[in-house]
Motif scaffolding. Structure first.
Motif, PDB file in Angstrom:
ATOM      1  N   MET A   1       0.850  -1.185   0.000  1.00 23.30           N
ATOM      2  CA  MET A   1       0.000   0.000   0.000  1.00 23.30           C
ATOM      3  C   MET A   1       0.892   1.243   0.000  1.00 23.30           C
ATOM      4  SD  MET A   1      -2.972   1.137   2.713  1.00 23.30           S
ATOM      5  CE  MET A   1      -3.822  -0.408   2.607  1.00 23.30           C
ATOM      6  N   GLN A   2       0.523   2.211  -0.805  1.00 24.97           N
ATOM      7  CA  GLN A   2       1.322   3.430  -0.865  1.00 24.97           C
ATOM      8  C   GLN A   2       1.157   4.233   0.416  1.00 24.97           C
ATOM      9  OE1 GLN A   2      -0.243   5.309  -4.394  1.00 24.97           O
ATOM     10  NE2 GLN A   2       1.669   4.885  -5.456  1.00 24.97           N
ATOM     11  N   ASN A   3       2.147   5.071   0.710  1.00 23.77           N
ATOM     12  CA  ASN A   3       2.126   5.878   1.912  1.00 23.77           C
ATOM     13  C   ASN A   3       0.888   6.768   1.968  1.00 23.77           C
ATOM     14  OD1 ASN A   3       3.235   6.718   4.366  1.00 23.77           O
ATOM     15  ND2 ASN A   3       4.150   8.509   3.408  1.00 23.77           N
ATOM     16  N   SER A   4       0.506   7.396   0.844  1.00 18.63           N
ATOM     17  CA  SER A   4      -0.651   8.292   0.846  1.00 18.63           C
ATOM     18  C   SER A   4      -1.932   7.529   1.147  1.00 18.63           C
ATOM     19  CB  SER A   4      -0.771   9.038  -0.478  1.00 18.63           C
ATOM     20  OG  SER A   4      -0.998   8.150  -1.541  1.00 18.63           O
ATOM     21  N   GLU A   5      -2.045   6.283   0.677  1.00 17.23           N
ATOM     22  CA  GLU A   5      -3.215   5.464   0.986  1.00 17.23           C
ATOM     23  C   GLU A   5      -3.256   5.133   2.473  1.00 17.23           C
ATOM     24  OE1 GLU A   5      -3.464   1.991  -1.498  1.00 17.23           O
ATOM     25  OE2 GLU A   5      -3.170   3.189  -3.310  1.00 17.23           O
ATOM     26  N   LYS A   6      -2.100   4.863   3.056  1.00 15.38           N
ATOM     27  CA  LYS A   6      -2.026   4.589   4.489  1.00 15.38           C
ATOM     28  C   LYS A   6      -2.466   5.815   5.287  1.00 15.38           C
ATOM     29  CE  LYS A   6       1.447   1.025   5.086  1.00 15.38           C
ATOM     30  NZ  LYS A   6       2.764   0.710   5.598  1.00 15.38           N
ATOM     31  N   GLU A   7      -2.036   6.994   4.848  1.00 16.46           N
ATOM     32  CA  GLU A   7      -2.409   8.225   5.538  1.00 16.46           C
ATOM     33  C   GLU A   7      -3.918   8.441   5.493  1.00 16.46           C
ATOM     34  OE1 GLU A   7       1.503  11.070   5.045  1.00 16.46           O
ATOM     35  OE2 GLU A   7       0.091  10.959   3.368  1.00 16.46           O
ATOM     36  N   VAL A   8      -4.531   8.198   4.344  1.00 12.01           N
ATOM     37  CA  VAL A   8      -5.982   8.357   4.212  1.00 12.01           C
ATOM     38  C   VAL A   8      -6.697   7.345   5.108  1.00 12.01           C
ATOM     39  CG1 VAL A   8      -7.929   8.076   2.621  1.00 12.01           C
ATOM     40  CG2 VAL A   8      -5.930   9.391   1.914  1.00 12.01           C
ATOM     41  N   GLU A   9      -6.220   6.107   5.103  1.00 11.90           N
ATOM     42  CA  GLU A   9      -6.817   5.071   5.943  1.00 11.90           C
ATOM     43  C   GLU A   9      -6.708   5.441   7.424  1.00 11.90           C
ATOM     44  OE1 GLU A   9      -5.418   0.645   6.863  1.00 11.90           O
ATOM     45  OE2 GLU A   9      -6.026   0.924   4.760  1.00 11.90           O
ATOM     46  N   GLU A  10      -5.551   5.945   7.828  1.00 13.29           N
ATOM     47  CA  GLU A  10      -5.339   6.361   9.217  1.00 13.29           C
ATOM     48  C   GLU A  10      -6.266   7.519   9.582  1.00 13.29           C
ATOM     49  OE1 GLU A  10      -1.600   8.443  10.755  1.00 13.29           O
ATOM     50  OE2 GLU A  10      -1.264   6.334  11.216  1.00 13.29           O
ATOM     51  N   LEU A  11      -6.433   8.461   8.664  1.00 20.25           N
ATOM     52  CA  LEU A  11      -7.326   9.595   8.892  1.00 20.25           C
ATOM     53  C   LEU A  11      -8.755   9.109   9.125  1.00 20.25           C
ATOM     54  CD1 LEU A  11      -7.574  12.796   8.747  1.00 20.25           C
ATOM     55  CD2 LEU A  11      -8.433  12.376   6.455  1.00 20.25           C
ATOM     56  N   CYS A  12      -9.208   8.168   8.305  1.00 19.38           N
ATOM     57  CA  CYS A  12     -10.557   7.624   8.460  1.00 19.38           C
ATOM     58  C   CYS A  12     -10.719   6.930   9.812  1.00 19.38           C
ATOM     59  CB  CYS A  12     -10.884   6.662   7.320  1.00 19.38           C
ATOM     60  SG  CYS A  12     -11.082   7.481   5.721  1.00 19.38           S
ATOM     61  N   ASN A  43       1.231  17.048   9.984  1.00 18.96           N
ATOM     62  CA  ASN A  43       0.810  18.414   9.690  1.00 18.96           C
ATOM     63  C   ASN A  43       0.168  18.497   8.308  1.00 18.96           C
ATOM     64  OD1 ASN A  43       3.054  18.064   8.092  1.00 18.96           O
ATOM     65  ND2 ASN A  43       4.138  19.868   8.844  1.00 18.96           N
ATOM     66  N   LYS A  44      -0.033  17.354   7.646  1.00 11.77           N
ATOM     67  CA  LYS A  44      -0.592  17.327   6.301  1.00 11.77           C
ATOM     68  C   LYS A  44      -2.079  16.982   6.309  1.00 11.77           C
ATOM     69  CE  LYS A  44       2.401  14.213   5.191  1.00 11.77           C
ATOM     70  NZ  LYS A  44       3.145  13.180   4.467  1.00 11.77           N
ATOM     71  N   VAL A  45      -2.770  17.245   7.424  1.00 10.44           N
ATOM     72  CA  VAL A  45      -4.160  16.813   7.579  1.00 10.44           C
ATOM     73  C   VAL A  45      -5.075  17.331   6.465  1.00 10.44           C
ATOM     74  CG1 VAL A  45      -4.808  18.672   9.180  1.00 10.44           C
ATOM     75  CG2 VAL A  45      -6.054  16.519   9.217  1.00 10.44           C
ATOM     76  N   VAL A  46      -4.909  18.569   6.027  1.00  9.61           N
ATOM     77  CA  VAL A  46      -5.781  19.121   4.989  1.00  9.61           C
ATOM     78  C   VAL A  46      -5.572  18.393   3.661  1.00  9.61           C
ATOM     79  CG1 VAL A  46      -6.391  21.174   3.659  1.00  9.61           C
ATOM     80  CG2 VAL A  46      -5.979  21.370   6.108  1.00  9.61           C
ATOM     81  N   GLY A  47      -4.336  18.175   3.291  1.00 12.11           N
ATOM     82  CA  GLY A  47      -4.054  17.460   2.051  1.00 12.11           C
ATOM     83  C   GLY A  47      -4.602  16.044   2.070  1.00 12.11           C
ATOM     84  N   ILE A  48      -4.487  15.392   3.206  1.00 12.80           N
ATOM     85  CA  ILE A  48      -5.004  14.030   3.337  1.00 12.80           C
ATOM     86  C   ILE A  48      -6.525  14.039   3.270  1.00 12.80           C
ATOM     87  CG2 ILE A  48      -5.099  11.994   4.835  1.00 12.80           C
ATOM     88  CD1 ILE A  48      -2.313  12.955   5.915  1.00 12.80           C
ATOM     89  N   LEU A  49      -7.150  15.039   3.901  1.00 11.75           N
ATOM     90  CA  LEU A  49      -8.610  15.171   3.821  1.00 11.75           C
ATOM     91  C   LEU A  49      -9.066  15.355   2.379  1.00 11.75           C
ATOM     92  CD1 LEU A  49      -9.668  17.442   6.805  1.00 11.75           C
ATOM     93  CD2 LEU A  49     -10.614  15.206   6.216  1.00 11.75           C
ATOM     94  N   LEU A  50      -8.363  16.185   1.628  1.00 12.81           N
ATOM     95  CA  LEU A  50      -8.723  16.415   0.227  1.00 12.81           C
ATOM     96  C   LEU A  50      -8.603  15.122  -0.585  1.00 12.81           C
ATOM     97  CD1 LEU A  50      -7.062  19.901  -0.323  1.00 12.81           C
ATOM     98  CD2 LEU A  50      -9.506  19.417  -0.085  1.00 12.81           C
ATOM     99  N   ARG A  51      -7.563  14.333  -0.319  1.00  7.46           N
ATOM    100  CA  ARG A  51      -7.420  13.049  -1.006  1.00  7.46           C
ATOM    101  C   ARG A  51      -8.544  12.096  -0.631  1.00  7.46           C
ATOM    102  NH1 ARG A  51      -1.888  13.328  -0.013  1.00  7.46           N
ATOM    103  NH2 ARG A  51      -1.982  11.765   1.610  1.00  7.46           N
ATOM    104  N   ALA A  52      -8.890  12.076   0.662  1.00 10.80           N
ATOM    105  CA  ALA A  52      -9.964  11.199   1.125  1.00 10.80           C
ATOM    106  C   ALA A  52     -11.292  11.581   0.475  1.00 10.80           C
ATOM    107  CB  ALA A  52     -10.072  11.255   2.646  1.00 10.80           C
ATOM    108  N   ARG A  53     -11.527  12.881   0.316  1.00 12.50           N
ATOM    109  CA  ARG A  53     -12.765  13.329  -0.335  1.00 12.50           C
ATOM    110  C   ARG A  53     -12.754  12.935  -1.805  1.00 12.50           C
ATOM    111  NH1 ARG A  53     -14.855  19.481  -0.281  1.00 12.50           N
ATOM    112  NH2 ARG A  53     -12.897  19.815  -1.356  1.00 12.50           N
ATOM    113  N   LEU A  77     -17.575  10.884   7.637  1.00 15.51           N
ATOM    114  CA  LEU A  77     -16.990   9.666   7.082  1.00 15.51           C
ATOM    115  C   LEU A  77     -18.079   8.920   6.316  1.00 15.51           C
ATOM    116  CD1 LEU A  77     -14.359   8.004   7.127  1.00 15.51           C
ATOM    117  CD2 LEU A  77     -15.247   6.870   9.173  1.00 15.51           C
ATOM    118  N   LEU A  78     -17.832   8.594   5.065  1.00 14.37           N
ATOM    119  CA  LEU A  78     -18.848   7.991   4.219  1.00 14.37           C
ATOM    120  C   LEU A  78     -18.748   6.480   4.069  1.00 14.37           C
ATOM    121  CD1 LEU A  78     -18.881  10.660   1.380  1.00 14.37           C
ATOM    122  CD2 LEU A  78     -20.439  10.452   3.329  1.00 14.37           C
TER     123      LEU A  78
END
Length: 79
Positions: A1-12, A43-53, A77-78
């Motif tokens: 899994m890519q790092n950005s996918e992990k970040e989105v999963e963690e955010l959820c 500190n990248k919470v906004v960017g991760i939120l945008l990716r999750a959306r 969370l959808l």
């Protein structure tokens, strides 16, 4: 899994654990709550939120979120 996918999963996961379940069954949290919880992790919470959306995992009003100004914006969370 890519790092950005992990970040989105963690955010959820953080939204699920800190948010409140609404009558529609979806878990929601305000941006202010999420920012306070998540900023200690990244500190990248906004960017991760945008990716999750973009991936249809969360919903919130507006194009961008700003600390302070958008603290009351509800993030739902959808999944």
């Amino acid at each position: 899994m890519q790092n950005s996918e992990k970040e989105v999963e963690e955010l959820c996961l953080i939204i699920r654990s800190t948010g409140q379940k609404g009558e529609d069954g979806h878990v929601s949290v305000t941006f202010g709550q999420l920012f306070e919880t998540y900023v200690t992790i990244s500190n990248k919470v906004v960017g991760i939120l945008l990716r999750a959306r973009k991936h249809g995992l969360v919903r919130f009003e507006g194009e961008m979120l700003w600390q302070g100004k958008d603290d009351d914006v509800v993030i739902t969370l959808l999944e």
